[in-house]
Write a protein that holds these residues in place. Structure first.
Motif, PDB file in Angstrom:
ATOM      1  N   MET A 110       0.671  -1.096  -0.024  1.00 47.90           N
ATOM      2  CA  MET A 110       0.058   0.084  -0.172  1.00 47.90           C
ATOM      3  C   MET A 110       0.798   1.233  -0.155  1.00 47.90           C
ATOM      4  O   MET A 110       0.594   2.275  -0.633  1.00 47.90           O
ATOM      5  CB  MET A 110      -0.953  -0.003   1.246  1.00 47.90           C
ATOM      6  N   GLY A 111       2.154   1.210   0.789  1.00 45.22           N
ATOM      7  CA  GLY A 111       2.925   2.401   0.828  1.00 45.22           C
ATOM      8  C   GLY A 111       3.413   2.787  -0.677  1.00 45.22           C
ATOM      9  O   GLY A 111       3.493   3.883  -0.896  1.00 45.22           O
ATOM     10  N   VAL A 112       3.717   1.615  -1.418  1.00 45.93           N
ATOM     11  CA  VAL A 112       4.496   1.718  -2.641  1.00 45.93           C
ATOM     12  C   VAL A 112       3.264   2.461  -3.739  1.00 45.93           C
ATOM     13  O   VAL A 112       3.570   3.224  -4.371  1.00 45.93           O
ATOM     14  CB  VAL A 112       4.924   0.465  -3.274  1.00 45.93           C
ATOM     15  N   LEU A 113       2.194   1.777  -3.726  1.00 41.74           N
ATOM     16  CA  LEU A 113       0.956   2.333  -4.452  1.00 41.74           C
ATOM     17  C   LEU A 113       0.696   3.736  -4.070  1.00 41.74           C
ATOM     18  O   LEU A 113       0.511   4.393  -4.968  1.00 41.74           O
ATOM     19  CB  LEU A 113      -0.146   1.310  -4.265  1.00 41.74           C
ATOM     20  N   TYR A 114       0.791   4.149  -3.003  1.00 42.83           N
ATOM     21  CA  TYR A 114       0.363   5.552  -2.735  1.00 42.83           C
ATOM     22  C   TYR A 114       1.281   6.374  -3.094  1.00 42.83           C
ATOM     23  O   TYR A 114       0.967   7.513  -3.767  1.00 42.83           O
ATOM     24  CB  TYR A 114       0.084   5.497  -1.279  1.00 42.83           C
ATOM     25  N   VAL A 115       2.725   6.165  -2.798  1.00 45.55           N
ATOM     26  CA  VAL A 115       3.775   6.902  -3.437  1.00 45.55           C
ATOM     27  C   VAL A 115       3.923   6.933  -4.805  1.00 45.55           C
ATOM     28  O   VAL A 115       4.106   8.049  -5.620  1.00 45.55           O
ATOM     29  CB  VAL A 115       4.885   6.331  -2.938  1.00 45.55           C
ATOM     30  N   LEU A 116       3.516   5.758  -5.522  1.00 40.08           N
ATOM     31  CA  LEU A 116       3.597   5.748  -7.148  1.00 40.08           C
ATOM     32  C   LEU A 116       2.405   6.738  -7.589  1.00 40.08           C
ATOM     33  O   LEU A 116       2.774   7.502  -8.496  1.00 40.08           O
ATOM     34  CB  LEU A 116       3.439   4.309  -7.532  1.00 40.08           C
ATOM     35  N   GLY A 117       1.228   6.482  -6.876  1.00 30.85           N
ATOM     36  CA  GLY A 117       0.078   7.426  -7.365  1.00 30.85           C
ATOM     37  C   GLY A 117       0.808   8.983  -7.233  1.00 30.85           C
ATOM     38  O   GLY A 117       0.208   9.614  -8.077  1.00 30.85           O
ATOM     39  N   ALA A 118       1.094   9.360  -6.154  1.00 28.45           N
ATOM     40  CA  ALA A 118       1.439  10.701  -6.072  1.00 28.45           C
ATOM     41  C   ALA A 118       2.854  10.931  -7.164  1.00 28.45           C
ATOM     42  O   ALA A 118       2.650  12.095  -7.493  1.00 28.45           O
ATOM     43  CB  ALA A 118       2.314  10.890  -4.404  1.00 28.45           C
ATOM     44  N   LEU A 119       3.648  10.079  -7.279  1.00 26.25           N
ATOM     45  CA  LEU A 119       4.848  10.301  -8.243  1.00 26.25           C
ATOM     46  C   LEU A 119       4.163  10.583  -9.615  1.00 26.25           C
ATOM     47  O   LEU A 119       4.634  11.634 -10.555  1.00 26.25           O
ATOM     48  CB  LEU A 119       5.772   9.136  -8.236  1.00 26.25           C
ATOM     49  N   VAL A 120       3.249   9.824  -9.923  1.00 26.91           N
ATOM     50  CA  VAL A 120       2.602  10.190 -11.209  1.00 26.91           C
ATOM     51  C   VAL A 120       2.057  11.508 -11.352  1.00 26.91           C
ATOM     52  O   VAL A 120       2.092  12.300 -12.411  1.00 26.91           O
ATOM     53  CB  VAL A 120       1.370   9.058 -11.651  1.00 26.91           C
ATOM     54  N   ILE A 121       1.135  11.840 -10.300  1.00 24.18           N
ATOM     55  CA  ILE A 121       0.714  13.364 -10.236  1.00 24.18           C
ATOM     56  C   ILE A 121       1.786  14.327 -10.493  1.00 24.18           C
ATOM     57  O   ILE A 121       1.625  15.225 -10.964  1.00 24.18           O
ATOM     58  CB  ILE A 121      -0.065  13.504  -9.109  1.00 24.18           C
ATOM     59  N   LEU A 122       3.067  14.041  -9.632  1.00 23.88           N
ATOM     60  CA  LEU A 122       3.998  15.079  -9.716  1.00 23.88           C
ATOM     61  C   LEU A 122       4.790  15.144 -10.994  1.00 23.88           C
ATOM     62  O   LEU A 122       5.161  16.046 -11.637  1.00 23.88           O
ATOM     63  CB  LEU A 122       4.971  14.705  -8.497  1.00 23.88           C
TER      64      LEU A 122
END
Length: 449
Positions: A220-232
């Motif tokens: 879940m941590g990786v998925l959340y961070v990946l989602g944020a990185l896509v937005i960034l």
């Protein structure tokens, strides 16, 4: 009932003043300097010890779970609403500059988490079931001496009460609310399902809780961070301006804009420090209860792993949330808490953004409930032995269901008070036992070199 709630709110307002925040921050700063900036200097070494703990052939010493599993259990209690709702609240109340002070809080909080884990392993015990148990109540009793056992008992009582609030009913209530909003699922159904899942896991003790945590938290941590990185990545051109807002707001305040009321420097500091501490729990004394069960042959080895919890929770996960909020422009929308984070993710990633935040809230809340069940169980054992643990687990599961369907105004108020109070005996023990932490740290790294 409203009078009782108002009474606890008043006490909470007195406890969570700048005085307690300064005590938490000051303890971390004292330990950081006393350790010669060890948490910052040995960050890479900590990650090496973390990944070495994954491989069975490199595990050394006694304990029930791997160092990696211990860290994931501790992280499962901290990564959650603080990273999603807490960051949004800090930015709403203190402006983007609050993020800078969250970072500062995390950097000194690493030393606090390091010291907690070192003492938890050094002063842990083996109970009647041959399980390793530890935490503030044990390093108070065994480190400060039997005359201080009453203080350890006080910590255990306060932590157990706080667990039923912040670690149980509040979490199931958040999950029920998210599921009802997202898919229209009735709260009682969510409560039953979550209670059943929690029961299935906590009946297996720390090994099963850690097994679930070391799977759920990284995914879940990786998925959340990946989602944020896509937005960034979509807003990469806005990142320099976003970082500039954070640094400028930290020292000059934030002017009013849009739905945002504006915030001064003191607001940025106060809410950045407060929400940073709420998120990573450095100084509260919860995480060392998990680290005490780690399979290790030296307290310092687990200490350098334990300090990574604050780094991952705040420097990585909270920063991702903050940058999404600031770079998408949602920070001055007038929204706050989880609503602000959801808006920012949805603006940056329409459709999937809502899912990332909602799914993250559910998984993080569930894993938090498991970790705090273990924390509370160890506190109950310290107070009354192992005989009442089955009763405790039954009460814990019932509370999960109750939290999903009940109003939690009183629980929130009580949890705020008990969380503030449980920090005081833990911080006192850390300060009094700091010479022990400094000594074993110097001895360990002298041997390593």
């Amino acid at each position: 009932m409203q009078q009782v709630i108002a009474f606890f709110d008043q006490i909470s307002g007195v406890l969570w003043t700048p005085t307690l925040l300064i005590l938490l921050l000051g303890t971390g700063l004292y330990l950081t300097l006393g350790l010669g900036l060890l948490p910052l200097r040995k960050l890479g070494y900590g990650f090496r010890m973390l990944f070495a703990g994954i491989r069975p052939g490199e595990q050394r010493g006694d304990g029930e779970i791997t160092p990696f599993a211990a860290l994931m259990t501790a992280l499962s209690a901290t990564i959650g609403t603080g990273n999603i709702a807490g960051v949004g609240t800090a930015i709403y109340l203190g402006g983007p500059g609050a993020v800078f002070w969250m970072w500062i809080t995390a950097l000194v909080g690493m030393a606090t988490k390091y010291a907690e884990a070192v003492l938890a392993v050094k002063y842990r015990e083996v109970d009647s079931r041959d399980m390793h148990v530890g935490g503030p109540m044990y390093y108070i009793k065994n480190g400060l001496g039997p005359r201080w056992k009453w203080l350890g008992g006080g910590f255990a009582v306060l932590a157990a009460i706080a667990a039923f609030g912040i670690g149980n009913t509040v979490q199931s209530n958040s999950v029920a609310d998210s599921m009802e909003t997202a898919v229209g699922l009735p709260a009682w159904v969510t409560g039953l399902v979550m209670a059943a899942l929690v029961f299935a896991v906590i009946m297996g003790g720390i090994r099963r809780i850690a097994h679930v945590a070391e799977k759920l938290v990284p995914i879940m941590g990786v998925l959340y961070v990946l989602g944020a990185l896509v937005i960034l990545a979509y807003n990469i051109g806005d990142i320099p301006q976003g970082l500039a807002r954070i640094f400028e707001g930290a020292f000059s305040g934030t002017a009013a804009a849009g739905g945002f009321a504006g915030a001064g420097v003191m607001a940025a500091i106060q809410y950045g420090v407060a929400r940073g501490l709420f998120s990573n729990e450095a100084g509260l004394g919860s995480a060392p209860i998990a680290h005490a069960a780690a399979r290790t042959d030296d307290p310092v080895r687990q200490g350098v792993v334990g300090m990574l919890g604050t780094f991952i929770d705040t420097i990585i996960v909270c920063t991702m949330t903050a940058l999404v909020i600031v770079t998408t422009g949602a920070w001055d929308s007038g929204e706050t808490g989880a609503g602000l984070t959801t808006m920012a993710f949805n603006q940056g990633l329409p459709g999937p953004g809502d899912f990332v935040v909602a799914f993250g809230m559910v998984i993080f809340a569930f894993s938090t409930t498991l970790a705090w069940a273990y924390y509370a169980e160890r506190c109950v054992e310290f107070l009354g032995g192992v005989r009442g643990l089955m009763v405790f687990r039954a009460v814990w599961v019932v509370a999960v269901f109750a939290g999903a369907v009940a109003s939690l105004d009183l629980i929130w108020a009580l949890a705020d008070v008990t969380m503030a109070l449980m920090a005081i005996p833990n911080l006192l023990a850390l300060l009094l036992l700091s010479p022990v932490v400094f000594q074993v740290s110097r001895a360990y790294f002298a041997r390593e070199v």
